[in-house]
Design an enzyme around this catalytic site. Structure first.
Site, PDB file in Angstrom:
ATOM      1  N   SER B 123       3.781  -3.751  -2.211  1.00  0.00           N
ATOM      2  CA  SER B 123       4.364  -5.086  -2.164  1.00  0.00           C
ATOM      3  C   SER B 123       3.964  -5.770  -0.865  1.00  0.00           C
ATOM      4  O   SER B 123       3.713  -5.110   0.149  1.00  0.00           O
ATOM      5  CB  SER B 123       5.882  -4.950  -2.215  1.00  0.00           C
ATOM      6  OG  SER B 123       6.519  -6.126  -1.762  1.00  0.00           O
ATOM      7  N   TYR B 147      13.045  -1.742   1.906  1.00  0.00           N
ATOM      8  CA  TYR B 147      12.124  -1.726   0.760  1.00  0.00           C
ATOM      9  C   TYR B 147      10.667  -1.745   1.242  1.00  0.00           C
ATOM     10  O   TYR B 147       9.843  -0.930   0.824  1.00  0.00           O
ATOM     11  CB  TYR B 147      12.410  -2.950  -0.108  1.00  0.00           C
ATOM     12  CG  TYR B 147      11.473  -3.162  -1.271  1.00  0.00           C
ATOM     13  CD1 TYR B 147      11.614  -2.430  -2.444  1.00  0.00           C
ATOM     14  CD2 TYR B 147      10.459  -4.117  -1.214  1.00  0.00           C
ATOM     15  CE1 TYR B 147      10.769  -2.646  -3.525  1.00  0.00           C
ATOM     16  CE2 TYR B 147       9.616  -4.330  -2.290  1.00  0.00           C
ATOM     17  CZ  TYR B 147       9.769  -3.597  -3.443  1.00  0.00           C
ATOM     18  OH  TYR B 147       8.932  -3.816  -4.497  1.00  0.00           O
ATOM     19  N   LYS B 151       7.754   1.173   0.865  1.00  0.00           N
ATOM     20  CA  LYS B 151       6.440   0.909   0.263  1.00  0.00           C
ATOM     21  C   LYS B 151       5.317   1.245   1.251  1.00  0.00           C
ATOM     22  O   LYS B 151       4.298   1.831   0.877  1.00  0.00           O
ATOM     23  CB  LYS B 151       6.340  -0.555  -0.187  1.00  0.00           C
ATOM     24  CG  LYS B 151       7.214  -0.894  -1.394  1.00  0.00           C
ATOM     25  CD  LYS B 151       6.706  -0.223  -2.664  1.00  0.00           C
ATOM     26  CE  LYS B 151       7.447  -0.680  -3.923  1.00  0.00           C
ATOM     27  NZ  LYS B 151       6.984   0.039  -5.130  1.00  0.00           N
TER      28      LYS B 151
END
Lengths: 320, 320
Positions: B123, B147, B151
């Site tokens: 992402s 998050y 990633k």
């Protein structure tokens, strides 16, 4: 103040511990207690400061839990499987360098109202080729070894745990440390010390790479200084990017050898035997050669003046 | 060829699976079997290709082991806890997004003579402010969310496992995907779809950020195309840096609204209600605004032509 040193029996850990004992304080705060932790007992003693000397596995859950339940104010984390070993033993490298560090961070998170300063020793092995110019703190982390990968992951974790207020973390990427006393270790960078240390001790040393290989170096004393400064500085100016390239001396192998000649004459230089090792070369080729440590310098970290001073410091250490 | 899709019941996973079934092959190789895996059954059927539809926890060891023992040729890993939820639930985010992915990688490593293509969806949340200009693949990974941290860590693992020959990995950093069908989800980026989808459906939509917020967007179809291309391309030109920024459309919220007006007139635009949300703003402010996807373009990845086309593609999807 209570300081926990993980990896205290190692070369930098011992030097750091002894210096903290000699100074008796960290910044302006008197030190009451130092917990030295490593695979082996550190066996460092002090008359003024309480030393708790514990041996164990830094990746063992109950061991780390007992250390953290004691709520040290500052944790300096030096414990790691070195680069060559982490490349040779995939499981051990990830277990100690990644899982051990993450478990430490998790144990801190599990404590209520506990937000210590955590100083993590990272490495310039977080970088990988291709490079372009001097490496600043904005350069992409692109490790070319499992060791570098593990260090880079721990940096990301340290940033996230710090951002969330779990602890007050700072990561410092040490240059290659020379001259290491003692025997060669399994780090791919071991020869950088070997080609100075062994010839000065009258022994032959093997040089596994070309004379043109350039490296970024710091003395053991400089490394201990970086750690102490990292443990005391105001972390607010770091923002969310809490990991820093340390200042160092950029020098080629040829330059190292010339400095050795300058300090100790031709005889030690003649004891360096060139024996190229493709495996070492492959690792070292992917290390960066020169840094722009502007951010660390602005924050007050200081490097050795040049490589000859690093050799002279080693000679002084040997005479102690 | 056997393809395993982790996260197959999600919006992109469903689209990808259906497209693979429709095409019947991946690159030039006929597809014999697709295993769809997600928290819920995907319930996608095919007359020509064998579909194995499995529901479970992507972070559960025995579940992942049974999927890998089947030795799929290609694994497309889309399963993740979204950004808002990973920020709200520290443990769940790390458990699924980091531990789940690492366990998958480890299960592959445990098999003898098994080196599948692994396509990992990363992402643009791996990036964090401050930014300077368009973000290339050389820009520092400095996530400002848990998050994004998870990633970025998985990208590092993917690079290391690929470098060691354990599998043939490629990571693609998806732009923000719009227009997502269905209901808002817990991703902080959910409103980017909401301000198009809801007004077109005659509903009010909340816009939690300023009109000046610029984002990097791609349609669901473009995302499915990225994944298929990543599953088939020659990874040799990637070298050690196996993760890529995908091409997208750079557009401000104001530009999105103007495109909505262009495609559907004033009535939908009037259904957008401005209600600033500092929590969403804080997350979005730390996302990059524009990319330089030169590397992905050179490797043959293709983006949507503009934002109006993305809206039109959404309208076509709604009419299916």
């Amino acid at each position: 103040m209570h300081i926990l040193i993980l990896g205290a029996a190692g070369m930098i850990g011992r030097r750091l511990t002894k210096r903290l004992i000699a100074e008796g304080k960290l910044g302006e705060t008197p030190i009451d207690k130092i917990t030295t932790f490593d695979v082996f007992p550190s066996q460092i003693h002090s008359d003024e400061i309480r030393i708790e000397d514990i041996a164990g596995d830094v990746a063992d859950r109950s061991t780390i839990e007992s250390l953290i339940l004691d709520r040290p104010d500052v944790i300096i984390h030096l414990a790691a499987v070195v680069s060559g070993e982490a490349e040779a033993d995939f499981d051990k490298g990830y277990h100690v360098n990644l899982d051990g560090t993450r478990q430490l961070f998790e144990m801190i998170r599990a404590q209520e109202d506990y937000h210590p300063r955590v100083v993590f020793t990272s490495s310039i092995a977080v970088y990988g080729a291709p490079f372009s110019g001097a490496i600043s703190d904005e350069f992409l982390l692109a490790p070319m070894s499992s060791y570098g990968t593990q260090k880079a992951i721990c940096e990301l974790l340290l940033n996230d745990y710090s951002r969330r207020g779990i602890f007050d973390g700072i990561g410092i990427r040490l240059p290659t440390i020379v001259v290491r006393p003692g025997k060669p270790n399994k780090a791919a960078s071991s020869f950088f010390s070997g080609i100075i240390r062994e010839p000065l001790a009258g022994l032959e040393a093997v040089l596994p790479v070309d004379d043109s290989v350039k490296s970024w170096l710091a003395s053991p004393d400089a490394a201990a200084g970086f750690l102490i400064h990292a443990a005391t500085l105001d972390t607010a100016p770091l923002g969310a990017r809490r990991c820093l390239n340390m200042p160092g001396v950029a020098v080629t192998v040829a330059g190292m050898i010339e400095a050795l000649r300058e300090v100790a004459g031709d005889a030690p230089v003649a004891r360096i035997r060139r024996e190229p090792d493709p495996a070492v070369r492959a690792i070292v080729d992917n290390w960066p050669e020169e840094f722009d440590p502007a951010r660390a310098l602005a924050l007050g970290f200081t490097a050795d003046p040049d490589f000859a001073s690093i050799i002279r410091a080693h000679l002084r250490d040997q005479q102690k």
